[in-house]
Write an enzyme that holds these catalytic residues in place. Sequence first.
Site, PDB file in Angstrom:
ATOM      1  CB  CYS A 112      -5.284   7.242 -11.338  1.00  0.00           C
ATOM      2  SG  CYS A 112      -4.536   8.750 -11.455  1.00  0.00           S
ATOM      3  CB  THR A 144       3.265   9.462 -16.712  1.00  0.00           C
ATOM      4  OG1 THR A 144       2.549   9.304 -15.585  1.00  0.00           O
ATOM      5  CG2 THR A 144       4.220  10.144 -16.293  1.00  0.00           C
TER       6      THR A 144
HETATM    7  C1  UDX Z   1      -7.271   7.234  -7.754  1.00  0.00           C
HETATM    8  C2  UDX Z   1      -6.728   7.014  -6.334  1.00  0.00           C
HETATM    9  O1  UDX Z   1      -7.793   6.944  -5.305  1.00  0.00           O
HETATM   10  C3  UDX Z   1      -6.005   8.205  -5.839  1.00  0.00           C
HETATM   11  O2  UDX Z   1      -5.382   7.913  -4.580  1.00  0.00           O
HETATM   12  C4  UDX Z   1      -4.738   8.267  -6.895  1.00  0.00           C
HETATM   13  O3  UDX Z   1      -3.753   9.296  -6.435  1.00  0.00           O
HETATM   14  C5  UDX Z   1      -5.180   8.837  -8.219  1.00  0.00           C
HETATM   15  O4  UDX Z   1      -6.311   7.521  -8.526  1.00  0.00           O
HETATM   16  P1  UDX Z   1      -9.398   9.037  -8.682  1.00  0.00           P
HETATM   17  O5  UDX Z   1      -8.900   8.054  -9.881  1.00  0.00           O
HETATM   18  O6  UDX Z   1      -9.191  10.126  -8.772  1.00  0.00           O
HETATM   19  O7  UDX Z   1      -8.192   8.501  -7.365  1.00  0.00           O
HETATM   20  O8  UDX Z   1     -10.610   8.607  -8.058  1.00  0.00           O
HETATM   21  P2  UDX Z   1     -11.178   7.394  -6.923  1.00  0.00           P
HETATM   22  O9  UDX Z   1     -12.039   7.981  -6.000  1.00  0.00           O
HETATM   23  O10 UDX Z   1     -10.076   6.579  -6.515  1.00  0.00           O
HETATM   24  O11 UDX Z   1     -12.242   6.332  -7.725  1.00  0.00           O
HETATM   25  C6  UDX Z   1     -11.530   5.602  -9.004  1.00  0.00           C
HETATM   26  C7  UDX Z   1     -12.688   4.814  -9.659  1.00  0.00           C
HETATM   27  O12 UDX Z   1     -13.118   3.798  -8.567  1.00  0.00           O
HETATM   28  C8  UDX Z   1     -14.014   5.658  -9.947  1.00  0.00           C
HETATM   29  O13 UDX Z   1     -14.313   5.368 -11.361  1.00  0.00           O
HETATM   30  C9  UDX Z   1     -14.724   5.219  -8.777  1.00  0.00           C
HETATM   31  O14 UDX Z   1     -16.254   5.352  -9.211  1.00  0.00           O
HETATM   32  C10 UDX Z   1     -14.661   3.881  -8.496  1.00  0.00           C
HETATM   33  N1  UDX Z   1     -14.649   3.416  -7.006  1.00  0.00           N
HETATM   34  C11 UDX Z   1     -14.031   4.102  -6.064  1.00  0.00           C
HETATM   35  C12 UDX Z   1     -15.574   2.521  -6.967  1.00  0.00           C
HETATM   36  O15 UDX Z   1     -16.288   1.805  -7.916  1.00  0.00           O
HETATM   37  N2  UDX Z   1     -15.902   1.788  -5.877  1.00  0.00           N
HETATM   38  C13 UDX Z   1     -15.392   2.567  -4.701  1.00  0.00           C
HETATM   39  O16 UDX Z   1     -15.491   1.907  -3.393  1.00  0.00           O
HETATM   40  C14 UDX Z   1     -14.466   3.426  -4.856  1.00  0.00           C
END
Ligand code: UDX
Length: 432
Positions: free
Chosen positions: A263, A86
Site C-alpha cells: 500500500c 489497483t
Molecule cells: C498500511 C496501512 O497501515 C493501512 O491502514 C492500509 O489500509 C494499508 O497499508 P500495511 O501496509 O499492511 O498497512 O502495514 P503497516 O503496518 O502500515 O506497515 C507498513 C510499513 O511501514 C511496513 O514496512 C512497516 O514495517 C513499516 N512501519 C510501520 C515502520 O517502519 N514503522 C512504524 O512505526 C510502522
Amino acid sequence: MRLCMIGTGYVGLVSGVCFSDLGNTVHCVDNDKKKINLLNQGKIPIHEPGLDEILKRNVKQKRLFFTSDLKLAVNKADIIFICVGTPTKKKSNSADLKYVFQVAKKLRKYIKKYRIVVTKSTVPVSTGDKIEKILNSKGRKKIVDVVSNPEFLREGEAIRDFVYPDRVVVGTNSKKANRIMKSLYLPIIKKKSRYFNTSRKGAELVKYASNAFLATKISYINEIANLCEKSGVDIKDISFGMGLDQRIGDRFLRAGPAYGGSCFPKDTKALVDVAKIFKTDLSIVKTVIKSNENRKKILANRVYKILNNKIKNKNITFLGVTFKPNTDDMREASSLLMIPRLSKKGAKIRYYDPTGKKKEFEKFTNVKFCKDLSSACLKTDLIIIHTEWNEFKFLNFKRLVKKKNFIIYDLRNIYSPIKMNQNKIKYFGIGR
Ligand code: UDX
C-alpha cells in the site's frame, strides 16, 4: 444483508469473511478458479492470523460462499463491493484501474434493479464518477448508487482493524445509499469507531491522504534516525519524547528499514500522479517516495561498513525477510534490495522466515533458506534482524551462533545496545 465481494485478496477476503461474521450473507467472487477451489476446501491463500477459523465458522453456518460466477453472486446481493487490485502501472506512478473497469463493465450487464456498488479498492479521486458513467450509461434509468468505502486494514492485523476501526468512511451523496451503508456497519460503529459520511471523492482522497501521511511519518522518523546515528542520540528516546505530544501521537514512529508492503509505496506514487492530473504538486510526498527508496541503499551500505567492506565469503544471516511480521507478503520489503546486493558482492547468505522459503531469492545460488533459527545462525558472521517477528525477540545469540566475533545488525531495534555490550556482542541498531 446480502453482499457480494468481488476479489478475494487481502481486502476482499478479509472484509467478506468479517461481514459474514456480523450476520450478513456474503458471496465472495474471484475469476481465479484455483483460488476459489482452495477457499471452498477451507484453504486460505493469504497469511492472515485468525482468518481461517472465522472463515470456517461462517461457511459452516451457510453465510459465506465462494464462487467464480459473478452473475450468480450479483443476483444474490444488495450491496456489491469492488475489491480488486489497483497496482502501480509498470511505466508510470499511476494506479492501474483496468481490473476495476473490467468489473464495472460486467456489472452493467448483470445489474437489473437498484443496487449499491461500493469501491473498497484504493482508487484515485474521481474513479467513482467513471464507474458511475459505466454503470448508469446513457439511456438507462439510474439504478445504481456508486459509493466509496475505503479500507484501512493493516496486513497481519486486518481482522482487528475491520472489527475495531478508528473510523468507517463512506463517500456518497445519496441519502438512501448512506442509510443502507450505515445500517450495514452499525454492529461495529461504537463511540470509538466513528461513522463518517462525506462525498465520494472525499472518501477516495481520505484513503490516499491517510496512507501518504503515515508513510511520511515513517520516513520522517527514519531520517531523524540517520541524524541520531551521526550525533550519538538514541532514536527510541526521540520517538518516545515526540510521541508524548498528542498532536504527534506515538504510533508509526518506529524507525526501521524502508517502509514496504502493497500500500504505502503504491498509494504514495498514485497520489502524486493524481495530484498532477489536478495540476497540484505534492512535493512532500514526492520527497517521501525518494527518501524511502534511498533508505534501502543506505542500509545496504551500512552493512558494507559494518563488515569493513569485506563482504566476499562472509556468512550473513537474515532473520525475517517479509515487509512486516504476521504476513507472508514480500512486496517492497527492504530484503528484496539488500539480499541481492550482498549476494552479488559474494556474501554467503542464509535466511529464516516463519512464513517459509521465498521464490524471490531462488535464483541466487549463494542465498539459502533455512527451516529453523539454529541452522540459519550457526557460525554466521553477521545476523541482520530484518522483520520483528515475536520469535526473534528473546534469542540467545551465543547459543545459536556457537562462535565468537559475530555481529548483530538490528533493523527493528528489538534489542538493547547496553545489554548487547554487557554480553560482549558487537551490536548495531537503527538510529542508535
Ligand atoms: C498500511 C496501512 O497501515 C493501512 O491502514 C492500509 O489500509 C494499508 O497499508 P500495511 O501496509 O499492511 O498497512 O502495514 P503497516 O503496518 O502500515 O506497515 C507498513 C510499513 O511501514 C511496513 O514496512 C512497516 O514495517 C513499516 N512501519 C510501520 C515502520 O517502519 N514503522 C512504524 O512505526 C510502522
